[in-house]
Design a protein around this motif. Structure first.
Motif, PDB file in Angstrom:
ATOM      1  N   ALA A   5      27.539  29.328  45.852  1.00  0.00           N
ATOM      2  CA  ALA A   5      28.778  29.373  46.618  1.00  0.00           C
ATOM      3  C   ALA A   5      28.457  29.776  48.052  1.00  0.00           C
ATOM      4  O   ALA A   5      27.438  30.417  48.328  1.00  0.00           O
ATOM      5  CB  ALA A   5      29.743  30.371  45.989  1.00  0.00           C
ATOM      6  N   SER A  38      36.177  34.085  53.008  1.00  0.00           N
ATOM      7  CA  SER A  38      36.513  33.031  52.045  1.00  0.00           C
ATOM      8  C   SER A  38      35.278  32.666  51.232  1.00  0.00           C
ATOM      9  O   SER A  38      34.141  32.812  51.697  1.00  0.00           O
ATOM     10  CB  SER A  38      37.033  31.789  52.775  1.00  0.00           C
ATOM     11  OG  SER A  38      36.013  31.221  53.583  1.00  0.00           O
ATOM     12  N   GLU A  39      35.508  32.229  50.022  1.00  0.00           N
ATOM     13  CA  GLU A  39      34.418  31.745  49.164  1.00  0.00           C
ATOM     14  C   GLU A  39      34.707  30.305  48.783  1.00  0.00           C
ATOM     15  O   GLU A  39      35.814  29.974  48.351  1.00  0.00           O
ATOM     16  CB  GLU A  39      34.297  32.607  47.906  1.00  0.00           C
ATOM     17  CG  GLU A  39      33.161  32.156  46.989  1.00  0.00           C
ATOM     18  CD  GLU A  39      33.057  33.009  45.730  1.00  0.00           C
ATOM     19  OE1 GLU A  39      32.130  32.764  44.930  1.00  0.00           O
ATOM     20  OE2 GLU A  39      33.921  33.885  45.543  1.00  0.00           O
ATOM     21  N   ASN A  95      33.134  26.803  46.729  1.00  0.00           N
ATOM     22  CA  ASN A  95      32.144  26.254  45.802  1.00  0.00           C
ATOM     23  C   ASN A  95      31.473  25.067  46.457  1.00  0.00           C
ATOM     24  O   ASN A  95      32.133  24.102  46.848  1.00  0.00           O
ATOM     25  CB  ASN A  95      32.817  25.815  44.505  1.00  0.00           C
ATOM     26  CG  ASN A  95      32.207  26.518  43.317  1.00  0.00           C
ATOM     27  OD1 ASN A  95      31.016  26.803  43.326  1.00  0.00           O
ATOM     28  ND2 ASN A  95      33.028  26.799  42.312  1.00  0.00           N
ATOM     29  N   HIS A 148      26.465  40.689  46.408  1.00  0.00           N
ATOM     30  CA  HIS A 148      27.380  39.738  45.781  1.00  0.00           C
ATOM     31  C   HIS A 148      28.672  40.428  45.361  1.00  0.00           C
ATOM     32  O   HIS A 148      29.772  39.897  45.535  1.00  0.00           O
ATOM     33  CB  HIS A 148      26.727  39.096  44.551  1.00  0.00           C
ATOM     34  CG  HIS A 148      27.681  38.258  43.752  1.00  0.00           C
ATOM     35  ND1 HIS A 148      28.265  38.708  42.583  1.00  0.00           N
ATOM     36  CD2 HIS A 148      28.180  37.011  43.977  1.00  0.00           C
ATOM     37  CE1 HIS A 148      29.068  37.778  42.115  1.00  0.00           C
ATOM     38  NE2 HIS A 148      29.029  36.738  42.934  1.00  0.00           N
ATOM     39  N   THR A 170      25.347  31.032  52.238  1.00  0.00           N
ATOM     40  CA  THR A 170      25.152  31.440  50.850  1.00  0.00           C
ATOM     41  C   THR A 170      24.849  32.927  50.800  1.00  0.00           C
ATOM     42  O   THR A 170      24.558  33.569  51.824  1.00  0.00           O
ATOM     43  CB  THR A 170      23.988  30.680  50.209  1.00  0.00           C
ATOM     44  OG1 THR A 170      22.772  31.058  50.876  1.00  0.00           O
ATOM     45  CG2 THR A 170      24.183  29.177  50.298  1.00  0.00           C
ATOM     46  N   THR A 193      36.229  38.831  49.410  1.00  0.00           N
ATOM     47  CA  THR A 193      36.929  37.574  49.151  1.00  0.00           C
ATOM     48  C   THR A 193      38.288  37.848  48.518  1.00  0.00           C
ATOM     49  O   THR A 193      39.304  37.252  48.891  1.00  0.00           O
ATOM     50  CB  THR A 193      36.104  36.674  48.223  1.00  0.00           C
ATOM     51  OG1 THR A 193      34.846  36.375  48.849  1.00  0.00           O
ATOM     52  CG2 THR A 193      36.839  35.378  47.919  1.00  0.00           C
ATOM     53  N   TYR A 195      30.062  31.484  51.771  1.00  0.00           N
ATOM     54  CA  TYR A 195      31.081  32.415  52.264  1.00  0.00           C
ATOM     55  C   TYR A 195      31.348  32.130  53.737  1.00  0.00           C
ATOM     56  O   TYR A 195      30.422  31.996  54.538  1.00  0.00           O
ATOM     57  CB  TYR A 195      30.609  33.855  52.086  1.00  0.00           C
ATOM     58  CG  TYR A 195      30.338  34.204  50.643  1.00  0.00           C
ATOM     59  CD1 TYR A 195      31.361  34.674  49.821  1.00  0.00           C
ATOM     60  CD2 TYR A 195      29.064  34.048  50.097  1.00  0.00           C
ATOM     61  CE1 TYR A 195      31.120  34.985  48.495  1.00  0.00           C
ATOM     62  CE2 TYR A 195      28.809  34.355  48.769  1.00  0.00           C
ATOM     63  CZ  TYR A 195      29.836  34.824  47.971  1.00  0.00           C
ATOM     64  OH  TYR A 195      29.601  35.127  46.654  1.00  0.00           O
ATOM     65  N   LEU A 225      30.764  41.055  48.469  1.00  0.00           N
ATOM     66  CA  LEU A 225      31.373  39.814  48.938  1.00  0.00           C
ATOM     67  C   LEU A 225      32.520  39.383  48.027  1.00  0.00           C
ATOM     68  O   LEU A 225      33.529  38.828  48.499  1.00  0.00           O
ATOM     69  CB  LEU A 225      30.321  38.708  49.015  1.00  0.00           C
ATOM     70  CG  LEU A 225      29.227  38.909  50.079  1.00  0.00           C
ATOM     71  CD1 LEU A 225      28.130  37.866  49.914  1.00  0.00           C
ATOM     72  CD2 LEU A 225      29.815  38.859  51.486  1.00  0.00           C
ATOM     73  N   ARG A 226      32.379  39.633  46.742  1.00  0.00           N
ATOM     74  CA  ARG A 226      33.446  39.306  45.792  1.00  0.00           C
ATOM     75  C   ARG A 226      34.713  40.089  46.127  1.00  0.00           C
ATOM     76  O   ARG A 226      35.826  39.551  46.102  1.00  0.00           O
ATOM     77  CB  ARG A 226      32.971  39.606  44.375  1.00  0.00           C
ATOM     78  CG  ARG A 226      33.998  39.290  43.284  1.00  0.00           C
ATOM     79  CD  ARG A 226      33.368  39.420  41.913  1.00  0.00           C
ATOM     80  NE  ARG A 226      32.865  40.782  41.676  1.00  0.00           N
ATOM     81  CZ  ARG A 226      32.098  41.108  40.625  1.00  0.00           C
ATOM     82  NH1 ARG A 226      31.748  40.176  39.744  1.00  0.00           N
ATOM     83  NH2 ARG A 226      31.691  42.357  40.466  1.00  0.00           N
TER      84      ARG A 226
END
Length: 357
Positions: free
Chosen positions: A94, A84-85, A87, A71, A52, A78, A96, A74-75
């Motif tokens: 989420a 990868s992310e 859910n 965050h 996380t 991704t 990673y 990481l966005r």
């Protein structure tokens, strides 16, 4: 909900977005550099499963105030496919995970990691020359963009900056280790009658050691500059010779040039190739030179083709040299006095070319 636009206006808006993406596209590279700097791939790998946002922040010992910004990083990572992310479910954070791309730069992968190559190319010394490219085009003198940025040539930088020299040598070694398995597999039949081989500009000897390990009957030698090989013990299966390839190449059945010729203009490449030609026996006696380089336009993969073009721009800004297409290679080999050549196979965006006296 997006408003419906006329075709003409939709095209204009799309072009504006694409132009903006090209303009600030360097943020992809810098986000990758930041991820390597922080050690994000290794943190996830060491944890053993996807993490996380909170777990990554804690593992990296980052201040709590940076969590929202982590965050955002990481966005982006991704989005570009570096991580990868997933859910984890409703009401949960989420997680990673690693992708094939991020696994390639894991530091604890040892010989297989491409971290040194990525880290070197993302260093400010390598990035800065690109800012001088427009200025270079406007001037008549022979100064390279790299020289405009740093006041010295690339090779002078390796001599005077020990940290940069080490980064460069580590980067070249990582490309060799990544390449060796595929290369050895393809040349196994061709190397049966080979007794000696010289890797010209072979750096710290990763490729030569890989060949020697798989073909112990071949006497392998690395020729490179003093600052490259001065600290390497000369008591293993590979012999290291200090020298300048423009002046002399040790005699051998086979000469290997991996990622060497793209650093130089045609005139210099011809000088290098002639030295190599002088060092090998006739084709009938098994003499040949193996060139491992890009052949622009040789791949149907869009990603590999883009890699070739981007590499060509790196060569332009660093050395004012170039990657070459098939016709350019053909002319270069003929001008150097070789009788024939063949592109034997490709590994990713690199091709293996055998040229014969």
């Amino acid at each position: 909900m997006e408003n419906k636009l006329s075709d003409e206006y939709s095209e204009l808006v799309q072009a504006q977005a694409e132009l903006w993406n090209l303009t600030v596209g360097f943020q992809k590279s810098m986000s990758l550099r930041c991820a390597l700097d922080l050690g994000i791939p290794d943190a996830i790998n060491n944890y053993g499963q996807p993490m996380t946002l909170s777990q990554i922040q804690s593992a990296l010992s980052l201040p709590s105030a940076k969590k929202p910004h982590l965050h955002r990083l990481l966005r982006m990572l991704t989005h570009i496919g570096f991580i990868s992310e997933q859910n984890a479910g409703v009401g949960t954070e989420a997680v990673y995970g690693l992708t094939t791309m991020s696994r390639l730069v894991l530091k604890n992968e040892g010989a297989s990691t491409m971290f040194p190559l990525m880290w070197f190319n993302l260093d400010s010394i390598m990035v800065k020359p690109s800012l001088h490219l427009g200025e270079w085009f406007k001037q008549d003198d022979q100064q390279k963009p790299f020289e405009m940025a740093h006041g010295c040539t690339f090779w002078e930088m390796t001599r005077k900056n020990s940290n940069f020299n080490k980064m460069f040598n580590d980067a070249m070694e990582s490309t060799n280790k990544f390449f060796i398995d595929a290369f050895v597999k393809h040349v196994s039949d061709d190397f049966k009658g080979v007794h000696s081989l010289v890797d010209v500009g072979g750096g710290t000897g990763a490729l030569a050691r890989g060949i020697a390990g798989n073909f112990p009957h071949i006497e392998c030698t690395v020729l490179d500059l003093p600052q490259v090989i001065q600290s390497i013990p000369n008591d293993g299966p590979v012999k290291f010779v200090s020298g300048n390839m423009f002046n002399y190449v040790p005699p051998a059945d086979v000469i290997v040039l991996k990622w060497i010729l793209h650093d130089w203009c045609d005139e210099d490449c011809i000088k290098i190739l002639r030295r190599c030609k002088d060092a090998i026996p006739s084709r009938e006696a098994g003499g040949k030179v193996i060139v491992i380089e890009n052949v622009i336009g040789s791949t149907s993969s869009r990603a590999c083709h883009e890699s070739q073009l981007l590499s060509d721009m790196v060569m332009l800004t660093t050395f004012t040299a170039k990657e070459r297409d098939k016709n350019e290679w053909k002319k270069l080999f003929a001008d150097a006095g070789f009788g024939s050549y063949q592109v034997t196979y490709s590994i990713g965006f690199n091709s293996v070319i055998e040229i014969y006296p």
